[in-house]
Design a protein around this motif. Structure first.
Motif, PDB file in Angstrom:
ATOM      1  N   THR A 209     -17.353   3.053  18.006  1.00 40.22           N
ATOM      2  CA  THR A 209     -16.653   4.296  18.333  1.00 40.22           C
ATOM      3  C   THR A 209     -15.290   3.997  18.945  1.00 40.22           C
ATOM      4  O   THR A 209     -15.143   3.052  19.729  1.00 40.22           O
ATOM      5  N   CYS A 213      -8.730   6.835  15.837  1.00 40.23           N
ATOM      6  CA  CYS A 213      -8.876   5.896  14.726  1.00 40.23           C
ATOM      7  C   CYS A 213      -7.523   5.315  14.298  1.00 40.23           C
ATOM      8  O   CYS A 213      -7.394   4.109  14.050  1.00 40.23           O
ATOM      9  N   GLU A 233     -12.458  10.498   5.858  1.00 41.72           N
ATOM     10  CA  GLU A 233     -13.491  11.387   6.385  1.00 41.72           C
ATOM     11  C   GLU A 233     -14.856  10.997   5.822  1.00 41.72           C
ATOM     12  O   GLU A 233     -15.008  10.775   4.618  1.00 41.72           O
ATOM     13  N   GLU A 236     -18.111  14.198   8.697  1.00 42.35           N
ATOM     14  CA  GLU A 236     -17.371  14.816   9.806  1.00 42.35           C
ATOM     15  C   GLU A 236     -16.882  13.790  10.822  1.00 42.35           C
ATOM     16  O   GLU A 236     -16.671  14.111  11.988  1.00 42.35           O
ATOM     17  N   THR A 237     -16.728  12.549  10.371  1.00 41.15           N
ATOM     18  CA  THR A 237     -16.245  11.472  11.230  1.00 41.15           C
ATOM     19  C   THR A 237     -15.080  10.780  10.535  1.00 41.15           C
ATOM     20  O   THR A 237     -15.090  10.608   9.321  1.00 41.15           O
ATOM     21  N   CYS A 253     -14.981   4.277  14.205  1.00 43.62           N
ATOM     22  CA  CYS A 253     -15.275   5.697  13.971  1.00 43.62           C
ATOM     23  C   CYS A 253     -14.704   6.553  15.090  1.00 43.62           C
ATOM     24  O   CYS A 253     -14.939   6.260  16.254  1.00 43.62           O
ATOM     25  N   GLN A 254     -14.015   7.573  14.716  1.00 45.38           N
ATOM     26  CA  GLN A 254     -13.544   8.571  15.680  1.00 45.38           C
ATOM     27  C   GLN A 254     -14.440   9.793  15.556  1.00 45.38           C
ATOM     28  O   GLN A 254     -14.470  10.443  14.521  1.00 45.38           O
ATOM     29  N   GLY A 255     -15.226  10.050  16.602  1.00 46.21           N
ATOM     30  CA  GLY A 255     -16.109  11.214  16.566  1.00 46.21           C
ATOM     31  C   GLY A 255     -17.571  10.856  16.395  1.00 46.21           C
ATOM     32  O   GLY A 255     -18.381  11.719  16.106  1.00 46.21           O
ATOM     33  N   GLY A 256     -17.926   9.571  16.526  1.00 40.31           N
ATOM     34  CA  GLY A 256     -19.322   9.191  16.454  1.00 40.31           C
ATOM     35  C   GLY A 256     -19.618   8.426  15.193  1.00 40.31           C
ATOM     36  O   GLY A 256     -18.738   7.924  14.513  1.00 40.31           O
TER      37      GLY A 256
END
Length: 257
Positions: A209, A213, A233, A236-237, A253-256
């Motif tokens: 994480t 990104c 994408e 949703e990450t 990963c940005q967002g999980g």
């Protein structure tokens, strides 16, 4: 913070980089993830523990004696409560045992194996150290997936090894991705390697994480690494694939995950 003190059998629990340039790798990952790194060489064989704050999140280690020519790579360890039974299932289902169960004093018993497609992975039975103490936070592991050329064999092997439930993503033709679940919760994935990746070998890819990104991929380049696939994408990450200066691959990963 998403702290972890236990992992169910089959869950990715510990990422470990094997590299011939331990000092260079330490500098690189400190710059990319802001890790603090401690060489435990006085107790172990130059095993470098990487932390966020006080939480261990990964390790860096030189290759074992006799394996110095092996390409640098990240190993994803899968948790097991019975490593002896797990290694039996590895060999009974077409996998290969590479390193017999070995004690890492005060931490775990571990083994190294390869699935029927040749993708290396590790097994980790906690003995004082469950694995990454932090997940899903910047600099910590959030996901891992096996990239396979023979998805049917991979699916059957890992299901026999850990009893994963499988959930197909995509149409299974143009995009073949499977979520591997434990008691209904996705813990890792399997990707059929695309045809354009003909030069790559099957492997497990660990994801970390990050808060940003784009900023992290810029750090990778500044630190001497390479961005293999620019941010895209996925579920949703925002995800990017990268390699450190020695060529070891990882994802951010940005967002999980």
């Amino acid at each position: 913070m998403a702290e972890r003190a236990h992992y169910p059998d089959g869950a990715p629990c510990w990422p470990e980089l094997t590299t011939n340039d331990l000092a260079g790798a330490t500098r690189f990952y400190q710059r990319v993830f802001d890790w603090s790194c401690e060489d435990l060489g006085r107790h172990l064989w130059h095993y470098t523990l990487c932390r966020i704050g006080e939480a261990p999140v990964a390790a860096l280690t030189p290759p074992a004696v006799g394996m110095e020519g092996v390409a640098p790579a990240w190993t994803t360890y899968l948790a097991t409560s019975d490593i002896e039974a797990s290694v039996v299932r590895v060999e009974a289902n077409g996998g290969k045992l590479v390193v017999l169960p070995t004690a890492l004093p005060g931490y775990a018993r571990f083994a190294l194996a390869a699935d029927p497609d040749g993708a290396p992975f590790g097994l980790w039975q906690a003995a004082g150290h469950a694995g990454a103490a932090l997940v899903g936070e910047p600099g910590a592991m959030c996901w891992a997936e096996v990239h396979s050329r023979n998805p049917m064999a991979a699916d059957g092997f890992y299901e026999a090894l850990f009893g994963y439930e499988r959930e197909q993503q995509g149409d299974g033709v143009d995009f073949d991705y499977v979520l591997m679940k434990i008691r209904g919760t996705a813990v890792c994935g399997r990707l059929r390697m695309p045809y354009e990746a003909a030069g790559e070998v099957p492997h497990w890819l660990v994801h970390f994480t990050v808060a940003d990104c784009e900023e992290t991929t810029a750090r990778v380049v500044r630190a001497g690494g390479e961005v293999l696939i620019s941010p895209f994408e996925m579920r949703e990450t925002l995800v990017a694939y990268a390699a450190d200066p020695s060529g070891a691959r990882f994802a951010v990963c940005q967002g999980g995950g």
